[in-house]
Enzyme design. Structure first.
Site, PDB file in Angstrom:
ATOM      1  N   TRP A   1     -18.569  63.123  63.100  1.00  0.00           N
ATOM      2  CA  TRP A   1     -17.595  62.989  64.196  1.00  0.00           C
ATOM      3  C   TRP A   1     -16.717  64.227  64.127  1.00  0.00           C
ATOM      4  O   TRP A   1     -15.898  64.381  63.231  1.00  0.00           O
ATOM      5  CB  TRP A   1     -16.762  61.728  64.029  1.00  0.00           C
ATOM      6  CG  TRP A   1     -15.753  61.589  65.128  1.00  0.00           C
ATOM      7  CD1 TRP A   1     -14.547  62.211  65.204  1.00  0.00           C
ATOM      8  CD2 TRP A   1     -15.890  60.815  66.320  1.00  0.00           C
ATOM      9  NE1 TRP A   1     -13.914  61.864  66.374  1.00  0.00           N
ATOM     10  CE2 TRP A   1     -14.713  61.010  67.080  1.00  0.00           C
ATOM     11  CE3 TRP A   1     -16.885  59.975  66.823  1.00  0.00           C
ATOM     12  CZ2 TRP A   1     -14.512  60.386  68.304  1.00  0.00           C
ATOM     13  CZ3 TRP A   1     -16.684  59.353  68.041  1.00  0.00           C
ATOM     14  CH2 TRP A   1     -15.508  59.558  68.773  1.00  0.00           C
ATOM     15  N   GLU A   2     -16.884  65.134  65.065  1.00  0.00           N
ATOM     16  CA  GLU A   2     -16.270  66.452  64.920  1.00  0.00           C
ATOM     17  C   GLU A   2     -15.096  66.653  65.870  1.00  0.00           C
ATOM     18  O   GLU A   2     -15.267  67.006  67.030  1.00  0.00           O
ATOM     19  CB  GLU A   2     -17.329  67.544  65.140  1.00  0.00           C
ATOM     20  CG  GLU A   2     -16.864  68.916  64.733  1.00  0.00           C
ATOM     21  CD  GLU A   2     -16.178  68.907  63.370  1.00  0.00           C
ATOM     22  OE1 GLU A   2     -14.939  69.058  63.339  1.00  0.00           O
ATOM     23  OE2 GLU A   2     -16.872  68.740  62.355  1.00  0.00           O
TER      24      GLU A   2
END
Length: 234
Positions: free
Chosen positions: A131-132
């Site tokens: 999850w960036e």
């Protein structure tokens, strides 16, 4: 929160047609769509960025990541596995020294760290999800980590989740987003030749709505150096 699209950069061995991939993709999309603000409202409503004096007020990002992971390990029922060893001792490619032109293999002396989320589907497919919402350089590191894990046969599916360009505008400055990554997709697609079996994908997410309502608080912003810097930029 809205799921906009999933870009499959490469698929070796028809992972995309497996029940494991379909099940995991449907699950993490549900987790994305479960992220709301205010909590319990059923949708992600963000305060628009606003200039206050010489600084900008924007939304922080930690809340989004934590809610995603909570939904994956809670309602979605996935078991998060431990850190992944990307093997410092894996064989490096032979390169040349200059001017001697001798073959050389540079030793690996740094760790990559684990993935945000890793699990194994019922059919045995190992999936890593990043999850960036870190800064843009962190997005590049995440994609590189996923590609190395695929090439090393540590996972069979790697997913990077990033904000749309529209969502990026209202988050802490210099957050990774699909707009800034788009020019590099061909490079990561070209890594498919290093993979025996595996799928690499990028999923793009966005808010449901924007508001100027001052009764809707901004998502909390961290206090690290990048967050402080981002509050000052235009």
């Amino acid at each position: 929160m809205k799921w906009l699209r999933t870009l499959v950069l490469f698929d070796k061995g028809r992972v995309i047609e497996s029940n494991d991939w379909r099940t995991v993709h449907e699950s993490y999309v549900r987790a994305i769509c479960s992220i709301d603000h205010p909590a319990g409202s059923g949708k992600l409503t963000l305060r628009e960025k606003e200039r206050v004096g010489t600084q900008w007020q924007r939304n922080g990002v930690g809340y989004l990541r934590s809610r995603f992971l909570q939904h994956m390990t809670g309602p979605e029922g996935w078991r998060a596995e431990g850190d992944v060893d990307l093997a410092r001792n894996r064989k490096q490619p032979a390169i040349s020294l200059y001017p001697s032109k001798k073959a050389y293999r540079e030793p690996i002396t740094s760790d990559f760290g684990g993935f945000d989320f890793m699990t194994t589907a019922s059919g045995g497919t190992r999936i890593a999800i990043e999850w960036e919402t870190g800064n843009i350089s962190s997005s590049h590191r995440s994609m590189n980590k996923l590609a190395i894990a695929l090439g090393s046969n540590i996972v069979e599916a790697g997913v990077l989740i990033v904000p749309s360009r529209g969502l990026y505008e209202h988050l802490t400055d210099r957050i990774g987003n699909i707009g800034e990554l788009s020019g590099y997709l061909s490079m990561w697609e070209g890594l498919k030749s290093t993979v025996k079996r595996g799928l690499l994908a990028v999923t793009v997410v966005e808010h449901d709505a924007l508001t100027k309502n001052k009764n809707i608080p901004y998502l909390p912003v961290g206090n690290d150096g990048r967050a402080r810097e981002g509050r000052k930029k235009l």
